[in-house]
Design an enzyme around this catalytic site. Structure first.
Site, PDB file in Angstrom:
ATOM      1  N   CYS A   1     -24.759   0.018  -0.877  1.00 34.68           N
ATOM      2  CA  CYS A   1     -24.414   1.313  -1.479  1.00 34.68           C
ATOM      3  C   CYS A   1     -24.957   2.496  -0.681  1.00 34.68           C
ATOM      4  CB  CYS A   1     -24.930   1.370  -2.915  1.00 34.68           C
ATOM      5  SG  CYS A   1     -24.304   0.017  -3.935  1.00 34.68           S
TER       6      CYS A   1
ATOM      7  N   CYS B   1     -23.222   2.509 -17.782  1.00 28.88           N
ATOM      8  CA  CYS B   1     -22.760   1.873 -16.551  1.00 28.88           C
ATOM      9  C   CYS B   1     -21.782   2.773 -15.809  1.00 28.88           C
ATOM     10  CB  CYS B   1     -22.082   0.538 -16.867  1.00 28.88           C
ATOM     11  SG  CYS B   1     -23.038  -0.574 -17.932  1.00 28.88           S
ATOM     12  N   SER B   2     -21.962   2.922 -14.510  1.00 29.94           N
ATOM     13  CA  SER B   2     -21.002   3.696 -13.727  1.00 29.94           C
ATOM     14  C   SER B   2     -19.747   2.858 -13.520  1.00 29.94           C
ATOM     15  CB  SER B   2     -21.596   4.112 -12.380  1.00 29.94           C
ATOM     16  OG  SER B   2     -21.804   2.984 -11.551  1.00 29.94           O
TER      17      SER B   2
ATOM     18  N   HIS C   1     -18.030   4.705  -8.311  1.00 35.67           N
ATOM     19  CA  HIS C   1     -18.798   4.338  -7.125  1.00 35.67           C
ATOM     20  C   HIS C   1     -17.939   3.665  -6.063  1.00 35.67           C
ATOM     21  CE1 HIS C   1     -21.940   3.187  -4.523  1.00 35.67           C
ATOM     22  NE2 HIS C   1     -22.265   2.029  -5.067  1.00 35.67           N
TER      23      HIS C   1
END
Length: 400
Positions: free
Chosen positions: A88, A213-214, A344
């Site tokens: 990430c 939660c993304s 994301h």
């Protein structure tokens, strides 16, 4: 640590695509969208760019390997293009490559661009891929929500935090991020949520509910960097320069030794200390104006604020509930909505975070603009709490 790159690199242009379910666009479309904004912002021509870095984390699903997709999409002038991937932190890794090239004198103007097209893969979360024999042994039953739920449990145990208090604090983080994201036209999710909605949402991995939660998203972001001297020769004023760019990578200690108790991110603390040293920061709570941190889950943001030495150990819950990290607070966090509202797209996230800090420093953030920012920090965390990559970047006004 060497001399570092403090004030040796100026950001002269940035761009960011709209993040979301971009079904009608491919990765090349997203790259062009971000790049056109960035190039116009920089006020230069493509032919002036001398090197480029492309960040994608799961390239097999969209652009493929090598730097060729970036060069073709942007019609770059036969310059070196390097594709990088570091979980990430991939977007920050691209920026690191471009910044180091400029700081070293290897090139005058460089591009860093990150992109990820995840929605087309059909996965509800991040696409699964082979991690090799080693990771299959270490992460036998791994899931992202489950792993970060364990972080929450360890944090709660270490600091003797009541489960209800922790749940309320991480819920407030989600409420804050959604409120910020509602004012951002480029965010994937622009809906405000109430504390009650977050607290009552379906549980994913206790204590993490749906709103903790993304999401998964498509997007791209990029930056063009050069030296401050060249930036001034191009007529740039109010320069934004890189103060620090640090990366720390797990070496196995967290996963294989009892010296780590699971309640914090070892890499984040190490990267933060190095970044503060490079940037000359001695009191981040007072000196940093705003932060964009890797809120893949709401509890990650809470723990990260302690790992960045902004909240005292065990004190982030109080800071969150007191509004210290809200838009009107002492140090706004995720003023653009964060991963929670952008989703994301892995290769793009680090540069997307930097884009918001850059706009804020130049007073161009519109309805989200905070008052007189001087220094901003971005933080990316890739992997799991027990095995990860962490990057910390600090940018600010030249000479600040």
């Amino acid at each position: 640590m060497g001399n570092g790159i403090r004030d040796k690199v100026a950001i002269i242009g940035m761009g960011c695509s709209k993040f979301g379910e971009r079904w009608n666009d491919d990765a090349e479309d997203l790259m062009v969208e971000a790049y056109e904004e960035c190039l116009a912002d920089a006020g230069i021509e493509t032919e002036q760019i001398q090197a480029a870095w492309l960040s994608t984390a799961i390239e097999d699903f969209h652009v493929g390997k090598s730097g060729v997709p970036l060069s073709v999409a942007l019609r770059l002038p036969y310059i070196p293009v390097t594709r990088v991937e570091n979980f990430c932190a991939s977007g920050s890794e691209a920026l690191r490559g471009a910044s180091y090239a400029v700081a070293s004198g290897a090139c005058d103007i460089a591009l860093a661009l990150g992109v990820e097209k995840l929605k087309d893969t059909g996965y509800g979360g991040l696409p699964q891929r082979s991690r090799g024999v080693l990771n299959s042994m270490w992460w036998a039953n791994y899931s992202a929500p489950g792993s970060f739920a364990q972080l929450a449990a360890a944090y709660s145990t270490k600091h003797n935090v009541n489960a209800a208090d922790l749940k309320r604090a991480i819920a407030q983080i989600s409420v804050k991020s959604h409120d910020n994201g509602s004012r951002n036209p480029k965010a994937h999710l622009r809906n405000k949520v109430t504390l009650e909605q977050v607290m009552d949402a379906p549980m994913v991995a206790s204590p993490l509910g749906l709103y903790d939660c993304s999401g998964v998203s498509d997007g791209s972001a990029c930056a063009i960097v050069t030296t401050p001297e060249i930036a001034k020769s191009l007529g740039k004023k109010n320069l934004v320069t890189v103060k620090a760019l640090q990366l720390a990578v797990s070496n196995g200690t967290e996963a294989g030794h009892s010296s780590w108790d699971g309640s914090y991110f070892m890499t984040a603390r190490i990267a933060a200390k190095r970044a503060y040293q490079e940037a000359g920061i001695t009191d981040p709570r007072k000196q940093i104006s705003l932060t964009e941190v890797h809120d893949c889950f709401s509890v990650t943001e809470l723990v990260t604020m302690e790992d960045l030495f902004i909240s005292p150990e065990g004190g982030a819950i109080k800071d969150v509930l007191d509004g210290f990290y809200s838009a009107e607070g002492g140090q706004p966090c995720q003023i653009d909505g964060g991963l929670k509202c952008f989703g994301h797209p892995i290769g793009a996230s680090g540069l997307r975070m930097l884009y918001e800090i850059y706009l804020q420093l130049q007073g161009r953030a519109g309805d989200r603009q905070i008052k007189d920012p001087r220094l901003g920090l971005t933080h990316n965390l890739g992997g799991a709490p027990h095995q990860n990559v962490c990057s910390v970047a600090i940018i600010g006004h030249h000479g600040a």
